[in-house]
Design a protein around this motif. Structure first.
Motif, PDB file in Angstrom:
ATOM      1  N   ASP A 122       0.880  -1.173   0.000  1.00 50.20           N
ATOM      2  CA  ASP A 122       0.000   0.000   0.000  1.00 50.20           C
ATOM      3  C   ASP A 122       0.911   1.215   0.000  1.00 50.20           C
ATOM      4  N   ALA A 123       1.077   1.769  -1.175  1.00 56.71           N
ATOM      5  CA  ALA A 123       2.061   2.850  -1.348  1.00 56.71           C
ATOM      6  C   ALA A 123       1.555   4.201  -0.826  1.00 56.71           C
ATOM      7  N   ALA A 124       0.313   4.262  -0.411  1.00 58.25           N
ATOM      8  CA  ALA A 124      -0.292   5.550  -0.023  1.00 58.25           C
ATOM      9  C   ALA A 124       0.559   6.390   0.943  1.00 58.25           C
ATOM     10  N   PRO A 125       1.130   5.781   1.990  1.00 56.73           N
ATOM     11  CA  PRO A 125       1.910   6.617   2.914  1.00 56.73           C
ATOM     12  C   PRO A 125       3.129   7.275   2.263  1.00 56.73           C
ATOM     13  N   MET A 126       3.527   6.766   1.102  1.00 46.50           N
ATOM     14  CA  MET A 126       4.668   7.378   0.415  1.00 46.50           C
ATOM     15  C   MET A 126       4.321   8.773  -0.083  1.00 46.50           C
ATOM     16  N   LYS A 127       3.028   9.006  -0.265  1.00 48.33           N
ATOM     17  CA  LYS A 127       2.607  10.308  -0.801  1.00 48.33           C
ATOM     18  C   LYS A 127       3.096  11.444   0.093  1.00 48.33           C
ATOM     19  N   GLU A 128       2.924  11.264   1.386  1.00 46.33           N
ATOM     20  CA  GLU A 128       3.337  12.291   2.336  1.00 46.33           C
ATOM     21  C   GLU A 128       4.847  12.545   2.232  1.00 46.33           C
ATOM     22  N   ASP A 132       5.648  14.315  -1.034  1.00 49.51           N
ATOM     23  CA  ASP A 132       5.231  15.716  -0.941  1.00 49.51           C
ATOM     24  C   ASP A 132       6.240  16.524  -0.131  1.00 49.51           C
ATOM     25  N   TRP A 133       6.714  15.921   0.959  1.00 46.77           N
ATOM     26  CA  TRP A 133       7.712  16.592   1.782  1.00 46.77           C
ATOM     27  C   TRP A 133       8.961  16.874   0.950  1.00 46.77           C
ATOM     28  N   LYS A 190      17.042  13.855  -4.717  1.00 48.63           N
ATOM     29  CA  LYS A 190      16.553  13.473  -6.042  1.00 48.63           C
ATOM     30  C   LYS A 190      16.435  11.957  -6.155  1.00 48.63           C
ATOM     31  N   GLU A 191      17.463  11.284  -5.711  1.00 49.42           N
ATOM     32  CA  GLU A 191      17.471   9.826  -5.789  1.00 49.42           C
ATOM     33  C   GLU A 191      16.292   9.239  -4.993  1.00 49.42           C
ATOM     34  N   ALA A 192      16.042   9.828  -3.820  1.00 54.26           N
ATOM     35  CA  ALA A 192      14.953   9.353  -2.959  1.00 54.26           C
ATOM     36  C   ALA A 192      13.598   9.584  -3.620  1.00 54.26           C
ATOM     37  N   ILE A 193      13.440  10.778  -4.188  1.00 49.92           N
ATOM     38  CA  ILE A 193      12.161  11.103  -4.823  1.00 49.92           C
ATOM     39  C   ILE A 193      11.955  10.239  -6.065  1.00 49.92           C
ATOM     40  N   LEU A 195      10.813   6.854  -4.890  1.00 45.98           N
ATOM     41  CA  LEU A 195       9.413   6.916  -4.451  1.00 45.98           C
ATOM     42  C   LEU A 195       8.452   7.067  -5.631  1.00 45.98           C
ATOM     43  N   LYS A 196       8.886   7.849  -6.637  1.00 44.33           N
ATOM     44  CA  LYS A 196       8.014   8.135  -7.781  1.00 44.33           C
ATOM     45  C   LYS A 196       7.598   6.865  -8.510  1.00 44.33           C
ATOM     46  N   TYR A 197       8.471   5.876  -8.477  1.00 44.45           N
ATOM     47  CA  TYR A 197       8.150   4.614  -9.135  1.00 44.45           C
ATOM     48  C   TYR A 197       6.839   4.037  -8.603  1.00 44.45           C
ATOM     49  N   TYR A 198       6.564   4.311  -7.316  1.00 40.54           N
ATOM     50  CA  TYR A 198       5.383   3.731  -6.669  1.00 40.54           C
ATOM     51  C   TYR A 198       4.170   4.653  -6.713  1.00 40.54           C
ATOM     52  N   GLU A 199       4.379   5.812  -7.337  1.00 40.12           N
ATOM     53  CA  GLU A 199       3.302   6.795  -7.426  1.00 40.12           C
ATOM     54  C   GLU A 199       2.067   6.186  -8.088  1.00 40.12           C
ATOM     55  N   ALA A 200       2.306   5.353  -9.088  1.00 44.64           N
ATOM     56  CA  ALA A 200       1.205   4.733  -9.824  1.00 44.64           C
ATOM     57  C   ALA A 200       0.317   3.902  -8.905  1.00 44.64           C
ATOM     58  N   PHE A 201       0.887   3.430  -7.807  1.00 44.52           N
ATOM     59  CA  PHE A 201       0.139   2.542  -6.919  1.00 44.52           C
ATOM     60  C   PHE A 201      -0.840   3.284  -6.012  1.00 44.52           C
ATOM     61  N   TRP A 202      -0.695   4.607  -5.967  1.00 39.88           N
ATOM     62  CA  TRP A 202      -1.699   5.334  -5.197  1.00 39.88           C
ATOM     63  C   TRP A 202      -2.363   6.442  -6.018  1.00 39.88           C
TER      64      TRP A 202
END
Lengths: 103, 103
Positions: A71-77, A80-81, B76-79, B82-89
DNA sequence: TTAATACTAAACCATATAGTTCAGTATTAA
DNA sequence: TTAATACTGAACTATATGGTTTAGTATTAA
């Protein structure tokens, strides 16, 4: 705040990031998930627990099998940060001069 | 990989995220940086060290003062991770098709 | 030259983390 | 009914983390 702590902490471990990556390919049982790692199933179980506490993995028991899904949802926060600071590296010129200043 | 570990670990602490946020407003001396926190300057100095080891803060000594400034580049590397999983939410349909496409 | 400032280093403490092994429980298969 | 599977929990170990205090160094101001 605590959620951000949990998310960043959960993702600060290479094994846990690998678990997340594997779950992106679909649901997995805990034992299947543990197979490729060179550590005990108990250790992987604990990593899954950290991810589950952070809300990044949902564990559902069906019979004797624990099905784990992302559940990737918590990654959104978290994203965004981080995005707030994008301006500090996104500007190519600023980035270049910053780089040159490194010497 | 180690860089990602360092970045996520550095950002998993609320004090260190606050330091990053303050440095986004501009360079600060270590002592000025430490002022608002309810802990010793030594503790803040250690937090800055963690951020500096992760490459998120650059410390430059001029005279007796350590000037700290933000370098957001490692984020940048972290974002990106994380962006890879953006599709999941971000989009339930995208998440579904992505999942199906993996077969 | 002396005193204050801005730190770092070292030693220490308490708690957290990442791993282990062993024992036990729930569920399924034989 | 018995044995195998898929776990969890508990106890333990080693190291990391986040904090403290104390002492010392480098630099600047008086």
């Amino acid at each position: 705040m605590q959620q951000l702590d949990n998310t960043f902490t959960a993702l600060s471990d290479v094994t846990r990031r690998a678990i997340v990556a594997r779950l992106a390919d679909g649901e997995q049982s805990l034992s299947k998930l543990a197979e490729p790692f060179e550590m005990s199933q108990t250790a992987v179980s604990k990593h899954v627990r950290v991810l589950s506490d952070a809300g990044l993995v949902i564990v559902e028991k069906r019979g004797r099998i624990r099905h784990c899904k992302l559940d990737a949802a918590p990654m959104k926060e978290a994203i965004d940060w981080l995005k707030y600071y994008e301006a500090f590296w996104a500007d190519k010129f600023a980035s270049l001069t910053k780089h040159l200043a490194k010497d």
